[in-house]
Design a protein around this motif. Sequence first.
Motif, PDB file in Angstrom:
ATOM      1  N   VAL A 364     -20.229  -3.077  -6.756  1.00  0.00           N
ATOM      2  CA  VAL A 364     -19.349  -2.965  -5.601  1.00  0.00           C
ATOM      3  C   VAL A 364     -18.071  -2.248  -6.031  1.00  0.00           C
ATOM      4  N   SER A 365     -17.608  -1.344  -5.215  1.00  0.00           N
ATOM      5  CA  SER A 365     -16.369  -0.630  -5.485  1.00  0.00           C
ATOM      6  C   SER A 365     -15.524  -0.646  -4.224  1.00  0.00           C
ATOM      7  N   TRP A 366     -14.268  -0.254  -4.350  1.00  0.00           N
ATOM      8  CA  TRP A 366     -13.405  -0.242  -3.172  1.00  0.00           C
ATOM      9  C   TRP A 366     -12.401   0.890  -3.262  1.00  0.00           C
ATOM     10  N   THR A 367     -11.949   1.301  -2.090  1.00  0.00           N
ATOM     11  CA  THR A 367     -10.855   2.264  -1.980  1.00  0.00           C
ATOM     12  C   THR A 367      -9.685   1.558  -1.321  1.00  0.00           C
ATOM     13  N   GLY A 368      -8.474   1.950  -1.666  1.00  0.00           N
ATOM     14  CA  GLY A 368      -7.305   1.276  -1.121  1.00  0.00           C
ATOM     15  C   GLY A 368      -7.062  -0.046  -1.822  1.00  0.00           C
ATOM     16  N   SER A 369      -6.268  -0.918  -1.207  1.00  0.00           N
ATOM     17  CA  SER A 369      -5.950  -2.215  -1.810  1.00  0.00           C
ATOM     18  C   SER A 369      -5.746  -3.242  -0.717  1.00  0.00           C
ATOM     19  N   GLN A 370      -5.617  -4.504  -1.140  1.00  0.00           N
ATOM     20  CA  GLN A 370      -5.398  -5.594  -0.198  1.00  0.00           C
ATOM     21  C   GLN A 370      -4.026  -5.486   0.473  1.00  0.00           C
ATOM     22  N   ASN A 371      -3.118  -4.711  -0.108  1.00  0.00           N
ATOM     23  CA  ASN A 371      -1.797  -4.535   0.496  1.00  0.00           C
ATOM     24  C   ASN A 371      -1.828  -3.607   1.709  1.00  0.00           C
ATOM     25  N   ALA A 372      -2.924  -2.853   1.856  1.00  0.00           N
ATOM     26  CA  ALA A 372      -3.119  -1.995   3.033  1.00  0.00           C
ATOM     27  C   ALA A 372      -4.516  -2.266   3.570  1.00  0.00           C
ATOM     28  N   PRO A 373      -4.713  -3.473   4.155  1.00  0.00           N
ATOM     29  CA  PRO A 373      -6.075  -3.910   4.506  1.00  0.00           C
ATOM     30  C   PRO A 373      -6.792  -2.998   5.481  1.00  0.00           C
ATOM     31  N   ARG A 374      -6.044  -2.271   6.330  1.00  0.00           N
ATOM     32  CA  ARG A 374      -6.718  -1.396   7.290  1.00  0.00           C
ATOM     33  C   ARG A 374      -7.448  -0.245   6.612  1.00  0.00           C
ATOM     34  N   SER A 375      -6.941   0.196   5.479  1.00  0.00           N
ATOM     35  CA  SER A 375      -7.543   1.344   4.791  1.00  0.00           C
ATOM     36  C   SER A 375      -8.432   0.940   3.632  1.00  0.00           C
ATOM     37  N   CYS A 376      -8.533  -0.367   3.359  1.00  0.00           N
ATOM     38  CA  CYS A 376      -9.339  -0.847   2.222  1.00  0.00           C
ATOM     39  C   CYS A 376     -10.800  -0.982   2.651  1.00  0.00           C
ATOM     40  N   LEU A 377     -11.688  -0.372   1.889  1.00  0.00           N
ATOM     41  CA  LEU A 377     -13.112  -0.369   2.220  1.00  0.00           C
ATOM     42  C   LEU A 377     -13.922  -0.742   0.999  1.00  0.00           C
ATOM     43  N   LEU A 378     -14.840  -1.696   1.139  1.00  0.00           N
ATOM     44  CA  LEU A 378     -15.719  -2.132   0.055  1.00  0.00           C
ATOM     45  C   LEU A 378     -17.076  -1.458   0.205  1.00  0.00           C
ATOM     46  N   THR A 379     -17.589  -0.902  -0.884  1.00  0.00           N
ATOM     47  CA  THR A 379     -18.893  -0.230  -0.868  1.00  0.00           C
ATOM     48  C   THR A 379     -19.835  -0.956  -1.815  1.00  0.00           C
ATOM     49  N   VAL A 380     -20.927  -1.486  -1.274  1.00  0.00           N
ATOM     50  CA  VAL A 380     -21.924  -2.220  -2.058  1.00  0.00           C
ATOM     51  C   VAL A 380     -23.102  -1.293  -2.323  1.00  0.00           C
ATOM     52  N   ALA A 381     -23.490  -1.167  -3.588  1.00  0.00           N
ATOM     53  CA  ALA A 381     -24.548  -0.225  -3.969  1.00  0.00           C
ATOM     54  C   ALA A 381     -25.464  -0.856  -5.011  1.00  0.00           C
ATOM     55  N   VAL A 382     -26.597  -0.202  -5.233  1.00  0.00           N
ATOM     56  CA  VAL A 382     -27.553  -0.605  -6.264  1.00  0.00           C
ATOM     57  C   VAL A 382     -27.704   0.543  -7.251  1.00  0.00           C
ATOM     58  N   VAL A 392     -26.598   3.164  -1.803  1.00  0.00           N
ATOM     59  CA  VAL A 392     -25.562   2.479  -1.031  1.00  0.00           C
ATOM     60  C   VAL A 392     -26.228   1.526  -0.040  1.00  0.00           C
ATOM     61  N   LEU A 393     -25.845   0.250  -0.107  1.00  0.00           N
ATOM     62  CA  LEU A 393     -26.412  -0.757   0.778  1.00  0.00           C
ATOM     63  C   LEU A 393     -25.533  -1.005   2.001  1.00  0.00           C
ATOM     64  N   ALA A 394     -24.209  -1.034   1.793  1.00  0.00           N
ATOM     65  CA  ALA A 394     -23.314  -1.355   2.915  1.00  0.00           C
ATOM     66  C   ALA A 394     -21.908  -0.899   2.595  1.00  0.00           C
ATOM     67  N   ARG A 395     -21.142  -0.637   3.632  1.00  0.00           N
ATOM     68  CA  ARG A 395     -19.706  -0.375   3.526  1.00  0.00           C
ATOM     69  C   ARG A 395     -19.000  -1.373   4.430  1.00  0.00           C
ATOM     70  N   VAL A 396     -18.183  -2.231   3.824  1.00  0.00           N
ATOM     71  CA  VAL A 396     -17.575  -3.345   4.551  1.00  0.00           C
ATOM     72  C   VAL A 396     -16.056  -3.207   4.508  1.00  0.00           C
ATOM     73  N   PRO A 397     -15.374  -3.115   5.660  1.00  0.00           N
ATOM     74  CA  PRO A 397     -13.907  -3.094   5.648  1.00  0.00           C
ATOM     75  C   PRO A 397     -13.347  -4.388   5.070  1.00  0.00           C
ATOM     76  N   TYR A 398     -12.184  -4.296   4.456  1.00  0.00           N
ATOM     77  CA  TYR A 398     -11.574  -5.463   3.807  1.00  0.00           C
ATOM     78  C   TYR A 398     -11.406  -6.616   4.788  1.00  0.00           C
TER      79      TYR A 398
END
Length: 447
Positions: A364-382, A392-398
């Motif tokens: 799992v990786s992410w862009t952005g940070s918890q300090n800007a939750p609107r722009s933070c996106l988690l990407t789950v991959a295998v 890539v399995l899913a992209r989940v907003p923070y």
Amino acid sequence: MSERVMPGRTDSLITLGAADTLWVELTADSAVPTASGAFTRSPARARAGYVLLGSHVVATVRTSGGQWSVPEFEVRRAAVELNAVGMDRQDLVRIGPFRGAPRQECNEETPLRWRQRITAELQELGAPERAARREVGRPYHLAGIDWRQILVEQTRDGTQRTWWLPRAAVRLLDAAEHAETKWVQAARSRQASAAVTEPPSHPRQARATDGRQTTSAEGPTASLRAYNKELEGQLYSVLSRKPGTSRRVAGWACAVCRTAPATVLDHCHEHGYVRAPLCQSCNTLERPDHLYSNDIRVANRYTRLFRTDTDNWLRHWHRCPGCRARTTLPLPHLAAWTAHTACRSLRPTHRAPRGRKPCGVLRVSWTGSQNAPRSCLLTVAVDFCPSGEHHVLARVPYREAAERFRAWLAETAPAVAAAAGPDRLDGLPAQSRPVIADTSGKDLELF
């Protein structure tokens, strides 16, 4: 276990050679491999008044003939304790080498120092296979445990080598080191008291009526204090600078497993608050497997963090007032939870000899940070799929991940969820100063 008389036994005492034989015999079926020479080979110190067996201290006795012996019942008791230890050889803890780890001073009074001994020997000899050569004067065991049989070497990029031991063995050796320290401290206290009240004599020995010198069988391994929120709400950046903090931490039992002595002060890297004192094993267990600063490989140990031992770990993470007030986890932990738990049903499987096996390695990786939750996106991959599919399995907003976690928390650990929430903001600073993680250090790499 049988109570047959051992060779060399005299009035419940057996010689060190007989004790070696008995130790190996009684622990033959133990999950933790043991070594012969536990009493007679380095780093055993019979002449110091004790020998370490697993996490147990066995007192030594010097008879009138000058021969060293030990009480047989203590050897048997230590064997029973070791035989009760279960060990998962896949549940590993890294023990070295660590870049930039501070070099600890050599303390001859407490010679176990098992991490330093293992690292020094392997670095000098070059590899575990070469270290298996039993050279004269080299330690063959640690607290009666044959660590070479369970040591795992991993190599990255064909050059960097790291060494790992099963978590159960790490906890045993940490407990042995703590027991040894307490023994030495108690011996010094007795020696100081005897110097004031009595003529000079050996502090641990008293001559019996038959002319034999005996050693007190009372182990000075004082019980550890249970952690009871003494450091709650304190900032790590402040507390870590106070003198005596390390000694204070060492007096507590680990706040998660409650059995091993605490060695580090765990804290939240997002909010800067102290959580609780932990042992090295539990502190390593919660470490995210960082590939990069915003990329985590979801290892097998997350099964324990989010399934088998969930309640303990959620309580521990929510010792941070910031995480508790916001009903969330630090971003790396929330990302790992999202991949391991919330997206578990999305992970493909492949045929295996015994049913089906989950595909590849979860990441799992992410862009952005918890300090800007609107722009933070988690990407789950295998990664490493045998067929090259399922990247890539899913992209989940923070924010969606945080809401999923809150719902899951209320179902999984209602007591933890009840203690969390936005009304728990009293005492929080207006702006917390996050502690920046250093993933290359020995103790500061953990969240």
